[in-house]
Design a protein around this motif. Sequence first.
Motif, PDB file in Angstrom:
ATOM      1  N   ASP A 139      73.889  -7.873  20.645  1.00  0.00           N
ATOM      2  CA  ASP A 139      72.519  -8.346  20.459  1.00  0.00           C
ATOM      3  C   ASP A 139      72.142  -8.349  18.982  1.00  0.00           C
ATOM      4  N   ARG A 140      70.900  -8.716  18.711  1.00  0.00           N
ATOM      5  CA  ARG A 140      70.421  -8.805  17.327  1.00  0.00           C
ATOM      6  C   ARG A 140      70.410  -7.459  16.633  1.00  0.00           C
ATOM      7  N   GLU A 141      70.117  -6.417  17.380  1.00  0.00           N
ATOM      8  CA  GLU A 141      70.060  -5.092  16.776  1.00  0.00           C
ATOM      9  C   GLU A 141      71.420  -4.653  16.238  1.00  0.00           C
ATOM     10  N   SER A 142      72.477  -5.066  16.909  1.00  0.00           N
ATOM     11  CA  SER A 142      73.819  -4.658  16.486  1.00  0.00           C
ATOM     12  C   SER A 142      74.482  -5.668  15.550  1.00  0.00           C
ATOM     13  N   LEU A 143      73.837  -6.803  15.281  1.00  0.00           N
ATOM     14  CA  LEU A 143      74.413  -7.817  14.399  1.00  0.00           C
ATOM     15  C   LEU A 143      74.345  -7.349  12.951  1.00  0.00           C
ATOM     16  N   CYS A 144      75.494  -7.259  12.326  1.00  0.00           N
ATOM     17  CA  CYS A 144      75.573  -6.864  10.918  1.00  0.00           C
ATOM     18  C   CYS A 144      75.563  -8.077  10.001  1.00  0.00           C
ATOM     19  N   ALA A 145      76.372  -9.101  10.334  1.00  0.00           N
ATOM     20  CA  ALA A 145      76.478 -10.265   9.451  1.00  0.00           C
ATOM     21  C   ALA A 145      76.946 -11.490  10.232  1.00  0.00           C
ATOM     22  N   ARG A 146      76.657 -12.660   9.665  1.00  0.00           N
ATOM     23  CA  ARG A 146      77.074 -13.936  10.263  1.00  0.00           C
ATOM     24  C   ARG A 146      77.410 -14.903   9.137  1.00  0.00           C
ATOM     25  N   ILE A 147      78.426 -15.726   9.355  1.00  0.00           N
ATOM     26  CA  ILE A 147      78.796 -16.723   8.366  1.00  0.00           C
ATOM     27  C   ILE A 147      79.186 -18.013   9.079  1.00  0.00           C
ATOM     28  N   GLN A 148      78.772 -19.134   8.502  1.00  0.00           N
ATOM     29  CA  GLN A 148      79.136 -20.446   9.029  1.00  0.00           C
ATOM     30  C   GLN A 148      80.243 -21.012   8.143  1.00  0.00           C
ATOM     31  N   ASN A 149      81.406 -21.249   8.743  1.00  0.00           N
ATOM     32  CA  ASN A 149      82.543 -21.785   8.003  1.00  0.00           C
ATOM     33  C   ASN A 149      82.749 -23.253   8.373  1.00  0.00           C
ATOM     34  N   ASN A 150      82.837 -24.122   7.348  1.00  0.00           N
ATOM     35  CA  ASN A 150      82.896 -25.563   7.582  1.00  0.00           C
ATOM     36  C   ASN A 150      84.253 -26.176   7.257  1.00  0.00           C
ATOM     37  N   GLU A 151      85.235 -25.363   6.953  1.00  0.00           N
ATOM     38  CA  GLU A 151      86.579 -25.876   6.676  1.00  0.00           C
ATOM     39  C   GLU A 151      87.610 -24.797   6.985  1.00  0.00           C
ATOM     40  N   ARG A 152      88.830 -25.234   7.195  1.00  0.00           N
ATOM     41  CA  ARG A 152      89.909 -24.291   7.437  1.00  0.00           C
ATOM     42  C   ARG A 152      90.323 -23.665   6.108  1.00  0.00           C
ATOM     43  N   GLN A 153      90.313 -22.362   6.052  1.00  0.00           N
ATOM     44  CA  GLN A 153      90.605 -21.685   4.790  1.00  0.00           C
ATOM     45  C   GLN A 153      90.940 -20.223   5.033  1.00  0.00           C
ATOM     46  N   SER A 154      91.528 -19.607   4.010  1.00  0.00           N
ATOM     47  CA  SER A 154      91.694 -18.156   4.007  1.00  0.00           C
ATOM     48  C   SER A 154      90.396 -17.570   3.474  1.00  0.00           C
ATOM     49  N   LEU A 155      89.700 -16.874   4.331  1.00  0.00           N
ATOM     50  CA  LEU A 155      88.350 -16.388   4.006  1.00  0.00           C
ATOM     51  C   LEU A 155      88.381 -14.899   3.721  1.00  0.00           C
ATOM     52  N   LYS A 156      87.962 -14.532   2.513  1.00  0.00           N
ATOM     53  CA  LYS A 156      87.800 -13.123   2.151  1.00  0.00           C
ATOM     54  C   LYS A 156      86.304 -12.823   2.156  1.00  0.00           C
ATOM     55  N   TRP A 157      85.912 -12.105   3.173  1.00  0.00           N
ATOM     56  CA  TRP A 157      84.489 -11.924   3.488  1.00  0.00           C
ATOM     57  C   TRP A 157      84.047 -10.526   3.084  1.00  0.00           C
ATOM     58  N   ASN A 158      83.270 -10.466   2.000  1.00  0.00           N
ATOM     59  CA  ASN A 158      82.716  -9.196   1.514  1.00  0.00           C
ATOM     60  C   ASN A 158      81.336  -9.028   2.143  1.00  0.00           C
ATOM     61  N   ILE A 159      81.170  -8.015   2.978  1.00  0.00           N
ATOM     62  CA  ILE A 159      79.985  -7.914   3.836  1.00  0.00           C
ATOM     63  C   ILE A 159      79.132  -6.709   3.476  1.00  0.00           C
ATOM     64  N   THR A 160      77.828  -6.936   3.386  1.00  0.00           N
ATOM     65  CA  THR A 160      76.823  -5.869   3.416  1.00  0.00           C
ATOM     66  C   THR A 160      75.902  -6.189   4.580  1.00  0.00           C
ATOM     67  N   CYS A 161      75.711  -5.254   5.491  1.00  0.00           N
ATOM     68  CA  CYS A 161      74.925  -5.523   6.695  1.00  0.00           C
ATOM     69  C   CYS A 161      73.522  -6.018   6.354  1.00  0.00           C
ATOM     70  N   LYS A 162      72.961  -6.792   7.261  1.00  0.00           N
ATOM     71  CA  LYS A 162      71.680  -7.463   7.049  1.00  0.00           C
ATOM     72  C   LYS A 162      70.591  -6.493   6.610  1.00  0.00           C
ATOM     73  N   ASN A 163      69.717  -7.002   5.750  1.00  0.00           N
ATOM     74  CA  ASN A 163      68.589  -6.238   5.206  1.00  0.00           C
ATOM     75  C   ASN A 163      69.027  -5.012   4.418  1.00  0.00           C
ATOM     76  N   ASP A 164      70.308  -5.013   4.008  1.00  0.00           N
ATOM     77  CA  ASP A 164      70.849  -3.917   3.209  1.00  0.00           C
ATOM     78  C   ASP A 164      70.677  -2.577   3.917  1.00  0.00           C
ATOM     79  N   GLN A 165      70.794  -2.600   5.246  1.00  0.00           N
ATOM     80  CA  GLN A 165      70.607  -1.387   6.037  1.00  0.00           C
ATOM     81  C   GLN A 165      71.893  -1.009   6.769  1.00  0.00           C
ATOM     82  N   ALA A 166      72.139   0.287   6.894  1.00  0.00           N
ATOM     83  CA  ALA A 166      73.289   0.768   7.656  1.00  0.00           C
ATOM     84  C   ALA A 166      72.979   0.698   9.151  1.00  0.00           C
ATOM     85  N   ILE A 167      74.004   0.394   9.942  1.00  0.00           N
ATOM     86  CA  ILE A 167      73.881   0.337  11.400  1.00  0.00           C
ATOM     87  C   ILE A 167      74.793   1.410  11.993  1.00  0.00           C
ATOM     88  N   THR A 168      74.303   2.092  13.009  1.00  0.00           N
ATOM     89  CA  THR A 168      75.043   3.193  13.620  1.00  0.00           C
ATOM     90  C   THR A 168      75.772   2.732  14.880  1.00  0.00           C
TER      91      THR A 168
END
Length: 345
Positions: A139-168
């Motif tokens: 659900d939304r409460e547990s969602l940390c991050a989302r990304i829309q990818n529009n091409e085939r590629q090697s994706l290196k995804w550096n993530i900080t959870c939404k609103n700069d908040q930690a999720i337990t």
Amino acid sequence: MYRRWIYMCLVFYLTLETSYSQCYDDKTCECHCNCCSNCLGFYCTSCNREGWSGLTANGCQRKNIAYNQTTYQKSTNTDSSNAVDEKISTYSRTEVQKNPWIKVKFDKIQRVKHMFITLSAGIGSYFVYVKNSSNENLDRESLCARIQNNERQSLKWNITCKNDQAITGDQIVILRETTRGSLIVYDIKVFQCSTGTYGYLCDKTCVKCMDNQCDGFTGVCIKGCKSGWYGDRCDVECPSDCESGSCASGNNCTRCLPGYHGIFCNELIPSNSTSSTTPYVYVVAVLGGLLLVLTITLVTFFVKRKRERERTIRMTYQTVQVGCQKTDHDYECVSIEHDYGTIDS
């Protein structure tokens, strides 16, 4: 919902209470470098030890808590544990299907904020969730991050959870939203700082906190400050006039050195008194004043009463001997009593 939130907070609190600091008062920390002793004349030359990263200056304090943890995936094409072995040459791959996912399960409840994920990404949306195993929903409460990818590629995804908040939670779920496709993951890293450090690279220490323990993301002290310091991170020094470095927020001293007073302990007490005798002087002065007022009140009352008595003539009885008359048998003395009553002067 509330029971789940309270449970996670309790587990987090107990985790903090049982942890110990890996850093010391001189700002040095336990070494997690590839080489911690004399390495060709240098100390800690790199942070490429499995499960650890960060900066060599403080001994590589950034831990990958996903390293070699239990993994699951929606369908099996390759071993899912390849995604958490920190080897870029191996990968985890699902079968071609709708909305494939891979899951990393921790051995205990964790607070998650920073991640680094390497994908072979196809077209579509990718989601990262941090959830508790007791909750089956994404659900939304547990969602940390989302990304829309529009091409085939090697994706290196550096993530900080939404609103700069930690999720337990005790699980990480990576999901690709697609009607038909596979999920290919090379590496999943979830970062936490060793106890006693904080910051994105875990390069800052909290040695002014009690027991050197602070929040690994914010640096806020967990158990309060050591003597002589205050503030959320205990990084502000108490004024020099505070006794034993005791002060509170707002730069206010809780106790002053002898000879000083005031909220900042910067006001000098007159030389004829000391900080230790001043309270007693105040008490004696107050009691003396009360005694003086009571004495004046009593004297005024008795003087006024005496004057009122002097202005009043008491009722008296006066006996006047008028004379004696002789009778046939004896002499009889006749007394006449006059009552003058009360006469105002």
